[in-house]
Design a protein around this motif. Structure first.
Motif, short mmCIF file in Angstrom:
data_model
loop_
_atom_site.label_atom_id
_atom_site.label_comp_id
_atom_site.label_asym_id
_atom_site.label_seq_id
_atom_site.Cartn_x
_atom_site.Cartn_y
_atom_site.Cartn_z
N ARG A 177 76.71 41.06 73.40
CA ARG A 177 76.07 42.22 72.78
C ARG A 177 77.13 43.26 72.45
O ARG A 177 78.10 43.42 73.18
CB ARG A 177 75.03 42.82 73.73
CG ARG A 177 73.89 41.85 74.05
CD ARG A 177 73.04 42.39 75.18
NE ARG A 177 73.86 42.73 76.34
CZ ARG A 177 73.52 43.60 77.28
NH1 ARG A 177 72.37 44.20 77.23
NH2 ARG A 177 74.33 43.85 78.29
N TYR A 178 76.94 43.97 71.33
CA TYR A 178 77.94 44.97 70.94
C TYR A 178 77.92 46.15 71.89
O TYR A 178 78.95 46.74 72.19
CB TYR A 178 77.69 45.43 69.50
CG TYR A 178 78.94 45.99 68.84
CD1 TYR A 178 80.08 45.21 68.68
CD2 TYR A 178 78.99 47.30 68.37
CE1 TYR A 178 81.22 45.71 68.08
CE2 TYR A 178 80.13 47.82 67.77
CZ TYR A 178 81.25 47.01 67.63
OH TYR A 178 82.38 47.50 67.04
N PHE A 179 76.70 46.51 72.34
CA PHE A 179 76.57 47.66 73.24
C PHE A 179 76.09 47.20 74.61
O PHE A 179 75.38 46.20 74.71
CB PHE A 179 75.55 48.66 72.66
CG PHE A 179 75.87 49.07 71.24
CD1 PHE A 179 76.97 49.86 70.95
CD2 PHE A 179 75.06 48.65 70.19
CE1 PHE A 179 77.27 50.22 69.65
CE2 PHE A 179 75.35 49.01 68.88
CZ PHE A 179 76.45 49.79 68.60
N TYR A 304 82.36 61.77 57.42
CA TYR A 304 81.54 60.95 58.32
C TYR A 304 82.09 60.89 59.73
O TYR A 304 81.35 60.85 60.69
CB TYR A 304 81.41 59.52 57.76
CG TYR A 304 80.59 59.45 56.50
CD1 TYR A 304 79.36 60.09 56.41
CD2 TYR A 304 81.04 58.75 55.39
CE1 TYR A 304 78.60 60.03 55.26
CE2 TYR A 304 80.29 58.68 54.23
CZ TYR A 304 79.07 59.32 54.17
OH TYR A 304 78.33 59.27 53.03
N TYR A 305 83.42 60.82 59.83
CA TYR A 305 84.03 60.67 61.17
C TYR A 305 85.02 61.79 61.44
O TYR A 305 85.97 61.95 60.68
CB TYR A 305 84.84 59.37 61.26
CG TYR A 305 84.05 58.09 61.21
CD1 TYR A 305 83.69 57.44 62.38
CD2 TYR A 305 83.71 57.51 60.00
CE1 TYR A 305 82.99 56.24 62.34
CE2 TYR A 305 83.00 56.32 59.94
CZ TYR A 305 82.65 55.69 61.13
OH TYR A 305 81.97 54.51 61.08
N PRO A 306 84.86 62.54 62.56
CA PRO A 306 86.00 63.34 63.03
C PRO A 306 87.09 62.36 63.43
O PRO A 306 86.78 61.22 63.80
CB PRO A 306 85.45 64.08 64.25
CG PRO A 306 84.19 63.40 64.62
CD PRO A 306 83.72 62.59 63.46
N ARG A 341 83.22 65.93 67.32
CA ARG A 341 83.31 64.87 68.34
C ARG A 341 82.73 63.58 67.77
O ARG A 341 81.72 63.62 67.06
CB ARG A 341 82.47 65.21 69.57
CG ARG A 341 82.90 66.37 70.35
CD ARG A 341 83.82 65.98 71.51
NE ARG A 341 84.61 67.15 71.88
CZ ARG A 341 84.12 68.19 72.54
NH1 ARG A 341 82.89 68.19 72.93
NH2 ARG A 341 84.89 69.22 72.80
N TYR A 342 83.33 62.47 68.15
CA TYR A 342 82.90 61.14 67.70
C TYR A 342 81.65 60.76 68.49
O TYR A 342 81.68 59.84 69.29
CB TYR A 342 84.06 60.18 67.95
CG TYR A 342 83.98 58.81 67.33
CD1 TYR A 342 82.86 58.36 66.63
CD2 TYR A 342 85.07 57.96 67.45
CE1 TYR A 342 82.83 57.09 66.10
CE2 TYR A 342 85.06 56.69 66.90
CZ TYR A 342 83.93 56.27 66.23
OH TYR A 342 83.91 55.00 65.70
N TYR A 343 80.56 61.49 68.26
CA TYR A 343 79.32 61.29 69.01
C TYR A 343 78.43 60.24 68.35
O TYR A 343 78.34 60.17 67.12
CB TYR A 343 78.50 62.57 69.02
CG TYR A 343 78.91 63.62 70.03
CD1 TYR A 343 79.38 63.28 71.29
CD2 TYR A 343 78.76 64.97 69.72
CE1 TYR A 343 79.72 64.27 72.20
CE2 TYR A 343 79.10 65.97 70.63
CZ TYR A 343 79.58 65.61 71.87
OH TYR A 343 79.91 66.57 72.77
N1 UDP Z 1 87.62 48.38 66.37
C1 UDP Z 1 88.54 47.42 66.01
N2 UDP Z 1 88.09 46.17 65.68
C2 UDP Z 1 86.79 45.85 65.68
C3 UDP Z 1 85.85 46.85 66.04
C4 UDP Z 1 86.31 48.10 66.37
O1 UDP Z 1 89.74 47.68 65.96
O2 UDP Z 1 86.44 44.69 65.36
C5 UDP Z 1 88.15 49.73 66.73
C6 UDP Z 1 88.37 50.58 65.46
O3 UDP Z 1 89.42 51.48 65.67
C7 UDP Z 1 87.03 51.29 65.33
C8 UDP Z 1 86.75 51.62 66.80
O4 UDP Z 1 87.20 50.45 67.51
O5 UDP Z 1 87.12 52.42 64.52
C9 UDP Z 1 85.31 51.92 67.13
O6 UDP Z 1 84.47 50.87 66.64
P1 UDP Z 1 82.93 51.10 66.39
O7 UDP Z 1 82.34 49.79 66.00
O8 UDP Z 1 82.35 51.80 67.55
O9 UDP Z 1 82.96 52.08 65.13
P2 UDP Z 1 81.77 52.80 64.33
O10 UDP Z 1 80.54 51.94 64.46
O11 UDP Z 1 81.63 54.15 64.95
O12 UDP Z 1 82.31 52.87 62.94
#
Ligand code: UDP
Ligand code: FAD
Length: 376
Positions: A177-179, A304-306, A341-343
């Motif tokens: 699972r991703y989370f 979109y992202y800080p 913040r990356y919330y």
């Molecule tokens: N990340 C990575 N490889 C992956 C997935 C994530 O290097 O296959 C790193 C990358 O720096 C990414 C961060 O982990 O920005 C956070 O990933 P997340 O999937 O949480 O990003 P979001 O969904 O917030 O874009």
């Protein structure tokens, strides 16, 4: 109360204050509610997320029960595969990933021992490079993290705070699972439907397509709750806070039921996009045809992202000092852009619920009229 922005932060604050008997006016510059979590049914009848895939997950019972007032839920655990060396392998890296990649048959203890051999320990873990190298070593770092991160942020792992890569755990078992949160659900009829119910209150008035432009908009309001970018509020007086943006390429494929084997496929070492998401996995919708979105990172476009790195955090701190002065005049800053913040969605909702407690205390002690007269 004037609320600027109608995403998770703005909508949550609006609803709790309205429930407590306050009259709320919301200004939202976009033509819709929901902020970046906005979803809609596109021309082919598929529910899509306009601003990229949003999957709800939380450990907070409080946040979950607040949102449950406005939606039923569909159980959904997100799974992601990464295309590496021409194969699709689980990310977060787990036992399956390592055994498949290296043609091994390790058990959990074997994976832990194997990682112990390849990892490069650090005394201090400051950057995302420190974090990844000290947990999975150089080769897995290069295969799964280095290229993806460079694409996503335009920066090396060395230039990002450890918290960025720390979002992705490493597992010794087969959990794919991703989370890992205890509560993982999607709003049964989508995010927008949930927002519309949250805002459906006789004391809430929402003005869409109406940007907040500063002082003049505050006349007649006791308080201002601002959820947009904090540097924009202060007219960039200390300089621009860097944000990363994305270009979304939405596609509909009319003749196929499924495009890919999981909700999201990441492309860490090839392609200009970072990932492709197929919405039917997330929403559970059954339909002929399927809709997908590609994400292309870019510096231009909506914030979109800080970008979590020390110099940006230092600049934000200086804006936060200005925000503390504004607080004495009845202005509250809450949300991913307002707090830089990356919330995730649940964290923003949690912060907004927390701000409400503060606001409620304020209201019971004073009747200050906001003099929010800063440039915006
Ligand atoms: N990340 C990575 N490889 C992956 C997935 C994530 O290097 O296959 C790193 C990358 O720096 C990414 C961060 O982990 O920005 C956070 O990933 P997340 O999937 O949480 O990003 P979001 O969904 O917030 O874009
Ligand atoms: P926003 O959603 O950005 O809302 C702020 C609103 O304020 C916007 O609608 C904006 O138009 C408005 N606004 C700004 N300035 C003004 C102004 N001057 N006048 C009027 N209105 C203004 N989180 C998760 O939990 N799970 C996920 O899977 C997930 N995936 C994501 C994928 C992507 C591609 C992105 C970018 C984010 C993802 N997130 C995810 C994070 C999630 O989007 C945020 O945590 C959440 O939307 C933040 O809510 P917010 O209210 O703080 O900000």
């Amino acid at each position: 109360v004037l609320v600027v922005g109608c995403g998770f932060a703005g909508a949550t604050v609006s609803r709790v204050l309205a429930d407590a008997g306050h009259d709320i006016t919301v200004l939202e510059s976009r033509p819709h509610v929901g902020g970046n979590a906005f979803d809609r049914v596109e021309a082919h009848g598929i529910l899509i997320h306009e601003y990229g895939p949003h999957i709800f997950h939380t450990n907070s019972r409080r946040v979950f029960s607040f949102l449950s007032r406005f939606t039923n839920w569909r159980f959904y655990e997100h799974r992601v595969l990464a295309q590496v060396n021409g194969r699709l392998l689980p990310i977060p890296i787990n036992r399956t990933t390592i055994n498949a990649l290296y043609d091994l048959q390790l058990d959990e203890a074997g994976v832990a021992a194997w990682l112990d051999q390849v990892r490069e320990p650090r005394d201090v873990v400051r950057t995302s490079a420190d974090l990844v190298l000290s947990t999975v070593g150089r080769e897995l770092c290069d295969l799964f993290f280095r290229g993806y991160t460079k694409k996503q942020w335009g920066l090396d792992l060395e230039d990002l705070s450890a918290g960025v890569a720390a979002r992705i755990p490493v597992r010794h078992n087969d959990d794919d699972r991703y989370f890992t949160d205890t509560l993982q659900f999607m709003p049964a009829e989508g995010f927008t439907a949930m927002f519309l119910r949250m805002l459906d209150h006789p004391r809430i008035e929402v003005h869409l397509g109406q940007p907040f432009t500063g002082t003049a908009d505050c006349k007649g309001f006791e308080r201002l709750v601002y959820t947009g970018p904090i540097d924009a509020y202060f007219g960039y007086v200390l300089g621009h806070l860097p944000y990363r943006s994305l270009r979304f390429r939405h596609e509909h494929l009319p003749d196929i039921e499924r495009f890919q084997p999981t909700g999201t496929v990441n492309y860490p070492t090839s392609e200009a996009y970072t990932r492709i998401t197929e919405f039917k996995y997330l929403t559970g919708q059954r339909a002929t045809g399927t809709s997908i979105v590609y994400e292309y990172p870019t510096d231009e476009g909506s914030p979109y992202y800080p970008i979590p790195r020390p110099e940006n955090e230092a600049l934000y701190k200086r804006y936060e000092e200005l925000a503390e002065v504004e607080a004495t005049r009845g202005v509250v800053f809450v949300g991913r852009l307002a707090q830089y913040r990356y919330y995730n969605m649940d964290q923003v909702t949690g912060m907004a619920l927390h701000e409400f407690e503060t606001l409620r205390g304020d209201f019971s002690h004073s009747d200050t009229t906001t003099t929010a007269d800063s440039p915006a």
